[in-house]
Write a protein that holds these residues in place. Structure first.
Motif, PDB file in Angstrom:
ATOM      1  N   HIS A  71      89.368 -17.170 -25.105  1.00 11.69           N
ATOM      2  CA  HIS A  71      88.783 -15.878 -25.473  1.00 11.69           C
ATOM      3  C   HIS A  71      88.365 -15.077 -24.242  1.00 11.69           C
ATOM      4  O   HIS A  71      88.500 -13.866 -24.227  1.00 11.69           O
ATOM      5  N   PHE A  72      87.875 -15.746 -23.181  1.00  9.08           N
ATOM      6  CA  PHE A  72      87.530 -15.011 -21.967  1.00  9.08           C
ATOM      7  C   PHE A  72      88.791 -14.443 -21.312  1.00  9.08           C
ATOM      8  O   PHE A  72      88.818 -13.281 -20.901  1.00  9.08           O
ATOM      9  N   GLN A  73      89.813 -15.254 -21.235  1.00 13.42           N
ATOM     10  CA  GLN A  73      91.072 -14.796 -20.625  1.00 13.42           C
ATOM     11  C   GLN A  73      91.633 -13.592 -21.378  1.00 13.42           C
ATOM     12  O   GLN A  73      92.058 -12.615 -20.771  1.00 13.42           O
ATOM     13  N   ARG A  74      91.607 -13.666 -22.691  1.00 13.45           N
ATOM     14  CA  ARG A  74      92.186 -12.608 -23.521  1.00 13.45           C
ATOM     15  C   ARG A  74      91.301 -11.366 -23.582  1.00 13.45           C
ATOM     16  O   ARG A  74      91.774 -10.238 -23.381  1.00 13.45           O
ATOM     17  N   LEU A  75      90.001 -11.562 -23.842  1.00 14.90           N
ATOM     18  CA  LEU A  75      89.123 -10.421 -24.087  1.00 14.90           C
ATOM     19  C   LEU A  75      88.552  -9.800 -22.815  1.00 14.90           C
ATOM     20  O   LEU A  75      88.441  -8.573 -22.728  1.00 14.90           O
ATOM     21  N   ALA A  76      88.155 -10.627 -21.854  1.00 14.81           N
ATOM     22  CA  ALA A  76      87.557 -10.086 -20.629  1.00 14.81           C
ATOM     23  C   ALA A  76      88.633  -9.718 -19.618  1.00 14.81           C
ATOM     24  O   ALA A  76      88.780  -8.545 -19.264  1.00 14.81           O
ATOM     25  N   LEU A  77      89.386 -10.714 -19.185  1.00 13.20           N
ATOM     26  CA  LEU A  77      90.416 -10.438 -18.171  1.00 13.20           C
ATOM     27  C   LEU A  77      91.519  -9.535 -18.715  1.00 13.20           C
ATOM     28  O   LEU A  77      91.998  -8.650 -18.012  1.00 13.20           O
ATOM     29  N   GLY A  78      91.909  -9.752 -19.962  1.00 15.93           N
ATOM     30  CA  GLY A  78      93.011  -8.991 -20.537  1.00 15.93           C
ATOM     31  C   GLY A  78      92.604  -7.727 -21.253  1.00 15.93           C
ATOM     32  O   GLY A  78      93.451  -7.035 -21.811  1.00 15.93           O
ATOM     33  N   GLY A  79      91.325  -7.394 -21.254  1.00 16.81           N
ATOM     34  CA  GLY A  79      90.894  -6.214 -21.994  1.00 16.81           C
ATOM     35  C   GLY A  79      89.714  -5.498 -21.379  1.00 16.81           C
ATOM     36  O   GLY A  79      89.840  -4.423 -20.807  1.00 16.81           O
ATOM     37  N   LEU A  80      88.537  -6.107 -21.463  1.00 14.52           N
ATOM     38  CA  LEU A  80      87.307  -5.436 -21.054  1.00 14.52           C
ATOM     39  C   LEU A  80      87.336  -4.986 -19.592  1.00 14.52           C
ATOM     40  O   LEU A  80      86.989  -3.843 -19.292  1.00 14.52           O
ATOM     41  N   PHE A  81      87.728  -5.870 -18.710  1.00 14.73           N
ATOM     42  CA  PHE A  81      87.692  -5.525 -17.277  1.00 14.73           C
ATOM     43  C   PHE A  81      88.624  -4.363 -16.949  1.00 14.73           C
ATOM     44  O   PHE A  81      88.361  -3.592 -16.034  1.00 14.73           O
ATOM     45  N   GLU A  82      89.688  -4.211 -17.705  1.00 19.67           N
ATOM     46  CA  GLU A  82      90.622  -3.097 -17.480  1.00 19.67           C
ATOM     47  C   GLU A  82      90.000  -1.750 -17.860  1.00 19.67           C
ATOM     48  O   GLU A  82      90.468  -0.712 -17.413  1.00 19.67           O
ATOM     49  N   LEU A  83      88.956  -1.788 -18.682  1.00 20.62           N
ATOM     50  CA  LEU A  83      88.287  -0.551 -19.116  1.00 20.62           C
ATOM     51  C   LEU A  83      87.177  -0.128 -18.164  1.00 20.62           C
ATOM     52  O   LEU A  83      86.566   0.920 -18.358  1.00 20.62           O
ATOM     53  N   MET A  84      86.912  -0.934 -17.156  1.00 24.47           N
ATOM     54  CA  MET A  84      85.787  -0.697 -16.260  1.00 24.47           C
ATOM     55  C   MET A  84      86.216  -0.070 -14.937  1.00 24.47           C
ATOM     56  O   MET A  84      87.265  -0.411 -14.392  1.00 24.47           O
ATOM     57  N   GLU A  85      85.369   0.821 -14.442  1.00 26.93           N
ATOM     58  CA  GLU A  85      85.617   1.376 -13.107  1.00 26.93           C
ATOM     59  C   GLU A  85      84.870   0.592 -12.040  1.00 26.93           C
ATOM     60  O   GLU A  85      85.208   0.678 -10.865  1.00 26.93           O
TER      61      GLU A  85
END
Length: 95
Positions: A71-85
């Motif tokens: 879930h961290f790989q998918r949601l954080a690395l693959g999603g959330l972090f891409e939305l952050m500046e």
């Protein structure tokens, strides 16, 4: 000894609501980990682009297991972090 991580992130303009949705899903999944003692995503009411995550794990090994989780790989690395500046992490141990 419990291992604590505080993460401060700033969402890209227009990505705030997507970030909230992913943060909620990530928190729910993370709280189910055996070594996770607390996982609290927060959002600044004065600046909806600013997020703070308070995470507490049984020990450093549990934190590392969290980082390797699906879930961290998918949601954080693959999603959330891409939305952050920006993203700033600070590690602590409880006293």
């Amino acid at each position: 000894m419990p291992f604590v991580l505080v993460v401060r992130m700033k969402a890209k303009e227009g990505e705030e609501e997507r970030a909230v949705g992913i943060a909620r899903e990530l928190a729910e999944a993370s709280r189910g980990e055996p070594g996770c003692e607390a996982y609290v995503p927060c959002r600044d009411p004065e600046d909806p682009r600013s997020f703070l995550f308070y995470e507490q794990y049984r020990d450093k090994a549990a934190f590392e297991e969290h980082g390797a989780s699906e879930h961290f790989q998918r949601l954080a690395l693959g999603g959330l972090f891409e939305l952050m500046e920006s993203r700033e992490r600070t590690f602590y141990e409880t006293v």
